[in-house]
Design an enzyme around this catalytic site. Sequence first.
Site, short mmCIF file in Angstrom:
data_model
loop_
_atom_site.label_atom_id
_atom_site.label_comp_id
_atom_site.label_asym_id
_atom_site.label_seq_id
_atom_site.Cartn_x
_atom_site.Cartn_y
_atom_site.Cartn_z
N TYR A 222 0.82 -1.22 0.00
CA TYR A 222 0.00 0.00 0.00
C TYR A 222 0.86 1.27 0.00
O TYR A 222 0.74 2.09 -0.92
CB TYR A 222 -1.01 -0.02 1.15
N LYS A 226 1.28 4.04 -3.08
CA LYS A 226 0.92 5.46 -2.93
C LYS A 226 2.14 6.33 -3.27
O LYS A 226 2.00 7.38 -3.89
CB LYS A 226 0.43 5.76 -1.51
#
EC number: 1.1.1.-
Length: 432
Positions: A222, A226
């Site tokens: 994650y 990002k």
Amino acid sequence: MARVLGTEGWRLGWCLFLEWARREEEQAEGDGVVAGWPRRREKTARPVASLGILGAWLQVGRGMAESTEVRKLVYLVTGGCGFLGEHVVRMLLQREPRLSELRVFDLHLGPWLEELKTGPVQVTAIQGDVTQAHEVAAAVAGAHVVIHAAGLVDVFGRASPKTIHEVNVQGTKNVIEACVQTGTRFLVYTSSMEVVGPNIKGHPFYRGNEDTPYEAVHKHPYPCSKAQAERLVLEANGREVRGGLPLVTCALRPTGIYGEGHQIMRDFYHQGLRLGGRLFRAIPASVEHGRVYVGNVAWMHVLVARELERRAALVGGQVYFCYDESPYKSYEDFNMEFLGPCGLRLVETRLLAPYWLLMLLAVLNALLQWLLRPLLLYAPLLNPYTLAVANTTFTVSTDKAQRHFGYEPLFSWEDSRTRTIRWVRAMEGSAQ
Ligand SMILES: NC(=O)c1ccc[n+]([C@@H]2O[C@H](COP(=O)([O-])OP(=O)(O)OC[C@H]3O[C@@H](n4cnc5c(N)ncnc54)[C@H](O)[C@@H]3O)[C@@H](O)[C@H]2O)c1
Ligand SMILES: C[C@@H](CO)CCC[C@@H](C)[C@H]1CC[C@H]2[C@@H]3[C@H](O)C=C4C[C@@H](O)CC[C@]4(C)[C@H]3CC[C@]12C
């Protein structure tokens, strides 16, 4: 006169008259700026009797000026039906008077969109997937501004690293390319504090700002995704879009968002109910976490989106942490600000569950997740990654958004707290 001016001349004269009328009105209202936002125009008609027929013309002129000049922008919000996205959508409708059409793009459309379709702004719901370039391009075509909030927020191992990459990185690439191909010039990306940290070494980030040096090392899919997506967005700033003008981009980095619709808060609440109204402290109270109210994050998106054009040179290519007046507390103590008034209490268990024991449980959870994956999805809140994040201080202290585009939180801490408590209380089966 008509012959001298011709049709164009009359139009010019009329426009000048409207402009004069608009300025007169603005002057009468004062041109103060509230929280970086020009005061909204008064919509109710003022008495026209004293001005007689001229006053009546003025009112007509005002109406025409508002409908033809003010409402002209098309916005697209990707992920517009998610937790943050819904707040951005509602905030745009309330606070962007120049909006004519709002496109809400999401994999799963919410039924609440229907109720928004009756207002003055055309709300267009688009069911689509950011990983599909053609779907994104079709949604972006003709939009002036894109707020790209769609993302796969998964730190619990629900989705595979490949899927997280596809949605967060490839999806963002598709949005950028769509802007370039279709001529959309303004792109706001919802990034995350996780682009910076906490890092895998557990270094604290204490009251840091956008320029604070920090070793940003990620392994989890994650934060990796990002960080990659944010880099792509920032690198795209200045790229020529169709029509020859430059793309202007920026990234907003919220810390942990809370507020109405926050799924993890919902999970903690239900967990507390299942445990007889108790939650157990797992993280020392001294570990502080930055949190920010969803309404303020949405407000920041709306504000920066509008300022991207006016302050392109300053804001383009920049990153901004999202912040407000929410207090610095540990993750659990902060949640208790809302869950406490709803009947839950936090039980101190430091002696029962020392860190090594929690880490053992977290590792066991990860192992179970892996073993059970062929049969079922086991994705508890506690895993080695979430434990490390929860156990590392990460707080921001900055005024960059205020300096660059006049951001001030729209909701005070008291407001944010009250609204969130009201939402928790409204959840079925309140503990009180
Ligand atoms: N929640 C937080 O604390 C937090 C903090 C910092 C940053 N963010 C970022 O804010 C954004 C919104 O997060 P959120 O908390 O509202 O999450 P969310 O899951 O509630 O919202 C994300 C939305 O994106 C949509 N989406 C997912 N995959 C998609 C796809 N392939 N195509 C189209 N739409 C898709 C989902 O359906 C959902 O409506 C994300 O980019 C996230 O990384 C969230
Ligand atoms: C050990 C548990 C016992 O109570 C507590 C676990 C808490 C964790 C589940 C959460 C602690 C910090 C959260 C993250 C943080 O707020 C910032 C985030 C950034 C955003 O981009 C996505 C969500 C998140 C990673 C958020 C997720 C949940 C926590 C890890």
